[in-house]
Design an enzyme around this catalytic site. Structure first.
Site, PDB file in Angstrom:
ATOM      1  N   HIS A  25       0.849  -1.199   0.000  1.00  0.00           N
ATOM      2  CA  HIS A  25       0.000   0.000   0.000  1.00  0.00           C
ATOM      3  C   HIS A  25       0.881   1.246   0.000  1.00  0.00           C
ATOM      4  O   HIS A  25       1.266   1.762   1.057  1.00  0.00           O
ATOM      5  CB  HIS A  25      -0.939  -0.003   1.211  1.00  0.00           C
ATOM      6  CG  HIS A  25      -1.988   1.074   1.143  1.00  0.00           C
ATOM      7  ND1 HIS A  25      -3.337   0.816   1.167  1.00  0.00           N
ATOM      8  CD2 HIS A  25      -1.875   2.425   1.027  1.00  0.00           C
ATOM      9  CE1 HIS A  25      -4.007   1.955   1.082  1.00  0.00           C
ATOM     10  NE2 HIS A  25      -3.129   2.950   0.999  1.00  0.00           N
ATOM     11  N   HIS A  27       1.249   4.972  -2.470  1.00  0.00           N
ATOM     12  CA  HIS A  27       0.760   5.783  -3.598  1.00  0.00           C
ATOM     13  C   HIS A  27       1.962   6.352  -4.339  1.00  0.00           C
ATOM     14  O   HIS A  27       2.837   6.973  -3.723  1.00  0.00           O
ATOM     15  CB  HIS A  27      -0.109   6.929  -3.090  1.00  0.00           C
ATOM     16  CG  HIS A  27      -1.367   6.473  -2.415  1.00  0.00           C
ATOM     17  ND1 HIS A  27      -2.602   6.496  -3.033  1.00  0.00           N
ATOM     18  CD2 HIS A  27      -1.575   5.939  -1.185  1.00  0.00           C
ATOM     19  CE1 HIS A  27      -3.517   6.018  -2.199  1.00  0.00           C
ATOM     20  NE2 HIS A  27      -2.923   5.674  -1.070  1.00  0.00           N
ATOM     21  N   ASP A 149      -6.374   3.839  -9.068  1.00  0.00           N
ATOM     22  CA  ASP A 149      -7.497   4.030  -8.143  1.00  0.00           C
ATOM     23  C   ASP A 149      -8.493   5.080  -8.617  1.00  0.00           C
ATOM     24  O   ASP A 149      -8.157   6.035  -9.322  1.00  0.00           O
ATOM     25  CB  ASP A 149      -7.018   4.329  -6.713  1.00  0.00           C
ATOM     26  CG  ASP A 149      -6.318   5.682  -6.579  1.00  0.00           C
ATOM     27  OD1 ASP A 149      -5.726   6.152  -7.572  1.00  0.00           O
ATOM     28  OD2 ASP A 149      -6.382   6.251  -5.483  1.00  0.00           O
ATOM     29  N   GLU A 211     -10.862   3.665   7.042  1.00  0.00           N
ATOM     30  CA  GLU A 211      -9.745   4.514   7.467  1.00  0.00           C
ATOM     31  C   GLU A 211     -10.338   5.713   8.221  1.00  0.00           C
ATOM     32  O   GLU A 211     -10.178   5.823   9.430  1.00  0.00           O
ATOM     33  CB  GLU A 211      -8.942   4.976   6.238  1.00  0.00           C
ATOM     34  CG  GLU A 211      -7.785   5.920   6.553  1.00  0.00           C
ATOM     35  CD  GLU A 211      -7.207   6.580   5.286  1.00  0.00           C
ATOM     36  OE1 GLU A 211      -7.888   6.607   4.244  1.00  0.00           O
ATOM     37  OE2 GLU A 211      -6.077   7.106   5.370  1.00  0.00           O
TER      38      GLU A 211
HETATM   39  N1  ADE Z   1      -4.766   9.026  -1.213  1.00  0.00           N
HETATM   40  C1  ADE Z   1      -3.502   9.081  -0.806  1.00  0.00           C
HETATM   41  N2  ADE Z   1      -3.375   8.693   0.465  1.00  0.00           N
HETATM   42  C2  ADE Z   1      -4.621   8.358   0.875  1.00  0.00           C
HETATM   43  C3  ADE Z   1      -5.173   7.881   2.077  1.00  0.00           C
HETATM   44  N3  ADE Z   1      -4.420   7.673   3.166  1.00  0.00           N
HETATM   45  N4  ADE Z   1      -6.487   7.659   2.142  1.00  0.00           N
HETATM   46  C4  ADE Z   1      -7.275   7.886   1.088  1.00  0.00           C
HETATM   47  N5  ADE Z   1      -6.826   8.340  -0.077  1.00  0.00           N
HETATM   48  C5  ADE Z   1      -5.514   8.578  -0.183  1.00  0.00           C
HETATM   49 ZN    ZN Z   2      -3.639   4.922   0.714  1.00  0.00          ZN
END
Ligand code: ADE
Ligand code: ZN
Length: 360
Positions: A25, A27, A149, A211
């Site tokens: 995970h 980005h 995404d 989250e």
């Molecule tokens: N895009 C980048 N980081 C993220 C995160 N922690 N939660 C949701 N979208 C994201």
């Molecule tokens: Zn993320």
């Protein structure tokens, strides 16, 4: 029980550094080191907060009150990516950092439509990613896979994201992600048809959920998107039925503790639900999310958690093994990495044995 923060046992430190690991995970846009973000901003005449004071000035702005605050900076940096070479360069920079941490494989989230909607040429963007992925492999021995995404507040970009993911499938796109702010104002259900088509085409469903929002968000991601793993998912602790479901189905979470602290979800690692999730038997791996933006790396996540939760060598080995098991690597590659992990642990075992006899 959470133990007092203590220096890390050198045995545990050595395992963290040397075991081959997967990062599940991270980005791509959130992985750009400030020095590179600054170069990209100068290259394309963009302005980033704090850039007058150089990379250090930029880093001063990597402090966030909440997710929206984080997102502003994230989008400003994303806006500095223009041509194929930029996308290539950030992929190579990520591989450089991963290789230094003995991360051999990463499933990397990328918000393709953010760039296309700004006017970036999709062909150039995909070419840049493909070249970056090739260089990651040839120059660093790091294999990158892409997860394109969808941002959950942008339903109109769901199908175009899928179209780009399908176009990129032969160059390493393995999944469809789902990120952005979790809010009841933006339900998951309308995204179900896009995810169904993605799964039918062989893409994995890898949404963020649980989250910023509670367990219902995770249930929705499982039911409506067919989530195979859950990004974050930490709010599952609030629902015993959901915990039982995740354990029974062995649906793994990608837990990014420093990121959770960085957007103010928990005040400290001591208050983070990771130990509870482990105790409940939930499958999970550690991940870094947006490492420079949260002043972390994958090995830092291991180190910080090992310190905060008093993890021993066995716990670290189990998490490094989980990172490989929960990945979408092919079975023979997983087997080879399991073997390599065993070898590294065996090489370190004189050190482990010596330390154990000293402890007695
Ligand atoms: N895009 C980048 N980081 C993220 C995160 N922690 N939660 C949701 N979208 C994201
Ligand atoms: Zn993320």
């Amino acid at each position: 029980m959470v133990r007092a923060m203590s220096p890390l046992d050198p045995r545990v430190e050595a395992l963290i550094d040397r075991l081959p690991k997967a990062e599940l995970h991270v980005h791509l846009e959130g992985s750009i080191p400030p020095e590179l973000a600054l170069r990209l901003a100068h290259r394309h005449g963009r302005t980033l907060p704090g850039m007058a004071a150089g990379a250090e000035g930029l880093r001063q702005h990597y402090r966030f009150a909440d997710f929206q605050d984080f997102l502003r900076m994230y989008l400003a940096i994303s806006g500095c990516l223009v041509e194929a070479a930029d996308f290539c360069e950030i992929a190579v920079a990520l591989a450089h950092s991963l290789a230094a941490q003995r991360v051999v494989y990463a499933e990397v989230t990328f918000t393709a439509m953010t760039h296309v909607a700004r006017g970036v040429d999709p062909a150039a963007m995909l070419d840049g990613l493909a070249e970056g992925r090739e260089r990651a492999r040839s120059e660093y021995g790091v294999e990158l896979a892409w997860v394109f995404d969808i941002v959950r507040v942008q339903l109109d970009r769901a199908e175009p994201t899928l179209a780009l993911a399908l176009r990129g499938q032969r160059d390493g796109v393995i999944g469809l992600g789902f990120a952005g702010p979790e809010s009841a104002a933006y339900p998951i259900e309308p995204f179900a048809p896009t995810f169904a088509r993605a799964r039918a085409a062989g893409l994995h469903a890898l949404p963020h959920a649980g989250e910023m929002a509670g367990p219902q968000s995770i249930w929705d991601a499982l039911r409506h998107l067919g989530a195979e793993r859950v990004g974050h998912g930490v709010r599952a602790v609030d629902d015993p039925d959901l915990l039982a479901h995740l354990v029974e189905r062995q649906i793994p979470l990608e837990v990014c503790p420093t990121s959770n602290l960085g957007i103010g979800l928990y005040p400290s690692l001591e208050a983070h639900p990771l130990p509870q999730l482990l105790r409940a038997g939930v499958a999970l791996s550690l991940a870094s999310d947006d490492p420079p933006m949260f002043a972390t790396t994958l090995v830092e996540e291991y180190r910080r958690c090992a310190r905060a939760y008093g993890w021993d060598a066995a716990q670290v080995r189990a998490l490094a093994a989980a990172s490989i098991e929960h990945s979408f690597l092919a079975a023979p590659r997983k087997q080879a990495l399991r073997e390599e992990q065993r070898q590294v642990a065996a090489e370190l075992s004189p050190l482990l044995d010596a330390a154990v006899s000293q402890d007695r």
